[in-house]
Design an enzyme around this catalytic site. Structure first.
Site, PDB file in Angstrom:
ATOM      1  CB  THR A  68      -0.888  -0.009   1.265  1.00 19.28           C
ATOM      2  OG1 THR A  68      -1.514   1.263   1.398  1.00 19.28           O
ATOM      3  CG2 THR A  68      -0.085  -0.265   2.535  1.00 19.28           C
ATOM      4  CG  ASP A  69      -1.160   4.991  -0.951  1.00 13.21           C
ATOM      5  OD1 ASP A  69      -1.694   4.380  -0.005  1.00 13.21           O
ATOM      6  OD2 ASP A  69      -1.766   5.864  -1.615  1.00 13.21           O
ATOM      7  CD  GLU A  70      -3.322   3.593   4.575  1.00 11.05           C
ATOM      8  OE1 GLU A  70      -3.054   3.465   5.779  1.00 11.05           O
ATOM      9  OE2 GLU A  70      -4.474   3.602   4.135  1.00 11.05           O
ATOM     10  CE1 TYR A  91      -3.294  -2.512   5.848  1.00 16.45           C
ATOM     11  CE2 TYR A  91      -3.221  -0.166   5.342  1.00 16.45           C
ATOM     12  CZ  TYR A  91      -3.266  -1.478   4.916  1.00 16.45           C
ATOM     13  OH  TYR A  91      -3.266  -1.772   3.574  1.00 16.45           O
ATOM     14  CE  LYS A 106       0.130  -4.447   3.087  1.00 10.78           C
ATOM     15  NZ  LYS A 106      -0.219  -5.787   2.534  1.00 10.78           N
TER      16      LYS A 106
END
Ligand code: NAD
Ligand code: DAU
Length: 352
Positions: A133-135, A158, A162
């Site tokens: 993810t970009d997060e 989260y 990741k």
């Protein structure tokens, strides 16, 4: 004639089910094994249309269960793993971080170790493709974009889990030469999206005349991509991407949450034959998410220039398609919101 056996993890979830359907249909010469624990987010109803295909097998199980992974690798000569399984909802990670560390970190490490063990240094034509993810890049202010070189700066349990899994995947490449690929994508939307996430939650609530909870002032920005465009990007990276590389995926499609929710209201008023402005009255500003990242925006130039991928859908069109899907699949939506879908596995797999 089966050319490749591919393990897709988390194939009963939102992105995983679109990916599984796409691969099962596009590549009859690939055997797809979908390993999914069927948490609250996993739903076999998402895959009804491919469940009887000859090149598709479902296995219920946990990616942290090393015995099960060993068994699966004993029975199948996997040439690839596309790893989608994860705990994926930021708000749940704030409430219960441990479940995220377990699945996203320990689960990923368990898969890596099993692949390393069974591939046993014979890495020709093998790939471990990690969906991320970009997060992991943290939060942007008003300007700039995330590139593949942006420093990791995860800020929620989260995104930290990741980020950690991305680092471990890369460590297996550098330390053991395990042939890995990683992609980091922006926010997805589309059919089969679980209605705890902003877009399907609002569609569900507009339909049922319930409040639309907008966190804080609604000024946070997300970069939205139609899920089938993400799947096409995964297909491209899987087949053409370079081993050891990371690719950012995004739609160059930034919306503040409040503008997005208003657009959903506008389209739904039209589709439901409601008076203009009626659904907007449901907008309710609520307490902000803790540590709420302000803005995500992806620079996907590498993917475009090196592999030729570009998104295919304009956002208004994608939203319209998505709303239409939810309006014609109210049963799916009601089953998911009532928890009824959980009975499907029992009926389907325990009746035999
Ligand atoms: P999702 O929550 O809809 O689905 C996750 C799936 O994984 C579910 O089917 C669930 O049952 C399964 N799962 C969870 N824990 C498991 C375990 N321990 N063992 C086996 N299966 C397990 O998630 P999603 O939105 O489809 O996201 C899929 C992947 O894509 C995730 O890795 C996520 O981080 C990443 N991603 C998501 C988005 C997005 O906008 N949704 C964007 C970029 C990246
Ligand atoms: O960027 C990719 C990520 O996008 C994925 O890695 C995650 O798995 C996925 O869940 C998504 O994370 P977000 O937190 O951005 O998505 P969510 O739909 O939860 O929220 C989108 C924005 O809307 C965010 O700024 C929070 C806000 N929001 C969300 C909900 C659920 C609200 O204002 N109200 C809400 O009720």
């Amino acid at each position: 004639m089966i050319e490749h056996t591919i393990l897709i993890t988390g194939g009963a979830g939102f992105i995983g089910s679109h990916l599984t359907r796409f691969f099962v249909k596009k590549y009859p010469q690939y055997k797809i094994i979908n390993l999914d624990k069927l948490t609250y987010a996993g739903n076999l109803e998402n895959l009804r249309d491919v469940e009887n295909e000859a090149n598709y097998v479902f296995v219920k199980g946990d990616i942290c269960d090393v015995n099960l992974l060993n068994e699966l690798f004993e029975r199948n000569k996997f040439s690839a793993i596309i790893h989608c399984a994860a705990e994926s909802h930021v708000d749940r990670s704030i409430a219960d971080p441990l479940a995220f560390l377990q699945t996203n970190i320990i689960g990923t490490a368990s898969l890596l170790l099993t692949a390393k063990k069974y591939w046993n240094m014979d890495y020709s034509d093998k790939v471990f493709y990690h969906i991320s993810t970009d997060e992991v890049y943290g939060s942007l202010n008003d300007t700039g974009f995330f590139t593949e070189e942006t420093r990791y700066d995860p800020r929620s349990p989260y995104s930290a889990s990741k980020a950690s899994s991305d680092h471990i995947v890369r460590a297996f490449y550098h330390t053991y030469n395990l042939p890995i690929k990683i992609s980091n994508c922006s926010n997805n939307y589309g059919p089969f999206h679980f209605p705890e996430k902003l877009i399907p939650l609002c569609i569900h609530n507009i339909l049922n005349n319930k409040p639309l909870p907008v966190y804080g002032k609604g000024e946070n920005v997300r970069d939205w991509l139609f899920v089938e465009d993400h799947v096409r990007a995964i297909d491209t990276i899987f087949h053409k991407g370079k081993v050891g590389e990371t690719y950012n995926i995004g739609g160059h499609n930034e919306w503040t949450n409040i503008t997005l929710v208003k657009e959903l209201c506008r389209q739904m008023d039209e589709k439901l034959g409601r008076e203009k402005g009626e659904s907007k009255k449901l907008i309710t500003y609520v307490k902000d998410r803790a540590g709420h990242d302000l803005r995500y925006a992806i620079d996907a130039t590498k993917l475009k220039n090196e592999l030729g991928w570009v998104p295919s859908l304009q956002f208004e069109e994608g939203l319209s398609k998505t709303i239409d899907w939810y309006l014609s699949n109210e049963l799916w939506l009601n089953d998911v919101t009532s928890g009824q879908y959980k009975n499907y596995y029992e009926e389907q797999y325990h009746k035999r």
